[in-house]
Design an enzyme around this catalytic site. Sequence first.
Site, PDB file in Angstrom:
ATOM      1  N   CYS A  77      34.592  30.819  41.892  1.00 49.37           N
ATOM      2  CA  CYS A  77      33.396  31.029  42.710  1.00 49.37           C
ATOM      3  C   CYS A  77      32.172  31.252  41.815  1.00 49.37           C
ATOM      4  O   CYS A  77      31.717  30.324  41.157  1.00 49.37           O
ATOM      5  CB  CYS A  77      33.630  32.190  43.679  1.00 49.37           C
ATOM      6  SG  CYS A  77      32.484  32.180  45.083  1.00 49.37           S
TER       7      CYS A  77
ATOM      8  N   HIS B 225      39.073  30.996  46.497  1.00 47.14           N
ATOM      9  CA  HIS B 225      39.693  32.281  46.182  1.00 47.14           C
ATOM     10  C   HIS B 225      41.159  32.251  46.625  1.00 47.14           C
ATOM     11  O   HIS B 225      41.527  31.536  47.548  1.00 47.14           O
ATOM     12  CB  HIS B 225      38.982  33.419  46.919  1.00 47.14           C
ATOM     13  CG  HIS B 225      37.581  33.656  46.478  1.00 47.14           C
ATOM     14  ND1 HIS B 225      37.273  34.389  45.355  1.00 47.14           N
ATOM     15  CD2 HIS B 225      36.398  33.264  47.012  1.00 47.14           C
ATOM     16  CE1 HIS B 225      35.957  34.448  45.220  1.00 47.14           C
ATOM     17  NE2 HIS B 225      35.398  33.774  46.211  1.00 47.14           N
TER      18      HIS B 225
END
Length: 509
Positions: A333, A445
């Site tokens: 991310c 994630h």
Amino acid sequence: MARYIMLQGTSSHVGKSVLATALCRIFYRRGQRVVPFKAQNMALNSYVTKEGLEMGRAQVAQAEAAGLEPSVEMNPVLLKPTGNSCSQVIIDGRPLGNMSARDYHTGYALKAFDAVKAALAKLEENYDTIVIEGAGSPAEVNLHDHDIVNMRVAKYAQAPVLLVADVDRGGSLAALVGTLELLEPDERDLVRGLIVNRFRGDISLFDPAVAFLEQKTGKPVLGVIPYIEDLGIDEEDSVSLEDKQSLPAAGDLQIAVIRLPKISNFTDFDSLAEEKDVSLYYVSDAGSLGQPDLIILPGSKNTTGDLQWLRQSGVAAAIKERYRNGTPLIGICGGYQMLGTAIYDPLHTETDCDAIEGLGLLPVETTFAAAKATYQVTAQWQALPFLEATLTGPSLKGYEIHMGQTTVADRELSQLTVTSRSGRPCALKAGTARKDGQAFGTYVHGLFDNDQFRRDLLNALRQHKGLPPLGADLRYDDEKERHYDRLARIVAAHLDLDKLDAIMREAHP
């Protein structure tokens, strides 16, 4: 009507989240329809539900312990600090915008309590037991008038409160007595028992302190809970990183996670830490980086600010030196964005800077957008070059939480394809790998929670070191279930459950 029990603490990080998780598991194993609840979280560790809504990670663990699919009703208000006394405010899983601490507490918090009441009403319709977690301390007098997570919730639900102190930090007796003294009389009446948490050694030696507390406060001590090593339970916020390993230990593979000032979703790496051949540690300065076999740049709630910190602290230079010496890098991310060549912020969502130079280790550029992407996803990596190996991930599960759009300069690079978002088919790129196999990044994630992919990646590291491969023996979801059961057994053995049941029955006959 549902029965309530609420856990409040003498301060943050006394173990409220973990004890709430234990109670959820205990009640669940009894056959009760139990659900966790926390009115307001302030944390950078968040999760995305099946509906694409964002909530705090601690209630996700509690939901799992209760045998439930997480839902935003369990955590209707989430504050994600962005820096400079400012947080992103998320109501019912959707971002409302950024607010200063002053504007939120003095102008909006009591409005947010409407979402708290609505969430509790929904839970009451479907569950017979509600385990509520407070935040910080109910005795923070500067926040009392605008509190929507501690005593305001207890009063609204008429929930009996158990006050928790951490004896391992010292001063637990004073903390319990002092907290009760600072409460208003009607709030003190709601406190029906005390819990002393994280006791090391012979618990019987604490008996005189128990007698003192009960005599001094007039409140029963329901339990003295031992310090539990290797909990294996997802933590709520970065305060818990203080308890995590900060230096490499013995192990075939050493993995360094960079502890960014605004690190988010560090639970991404808990599954790696569970592997028997891995020593995973968190690095907050250049001198502690050592010579790891893998460096991971995690997510961040302030990517540009943390990128500047990397440079100013010397950690960026240390990472690049290890990279030049052959150490592979992975960015998740915000870490993925940092590995690129540039980050653009035309709307000034994070800083006043229009652009900032990235680390330049992946040929990608990121532009921040106003809309936030929050999805549970499935993804696939058909041919991921990693060191000397080529990894595949035909059906990877995870979730996205980001406000940036990343473009790739070289379309021939291996890219991670998201095949569904919140159950809807798609074909979107959410990750990029270097052709030489030394770095990759992704927006997904939870990537390492996929058992076979995690083991294939670790075996590629083992091959690079000349070590034989290991089988994919760890089933991470099963391991978490064992951790929940172990936690519940230990807490149940040291908590007076009969007295707890009596307190709950008395409050809600």
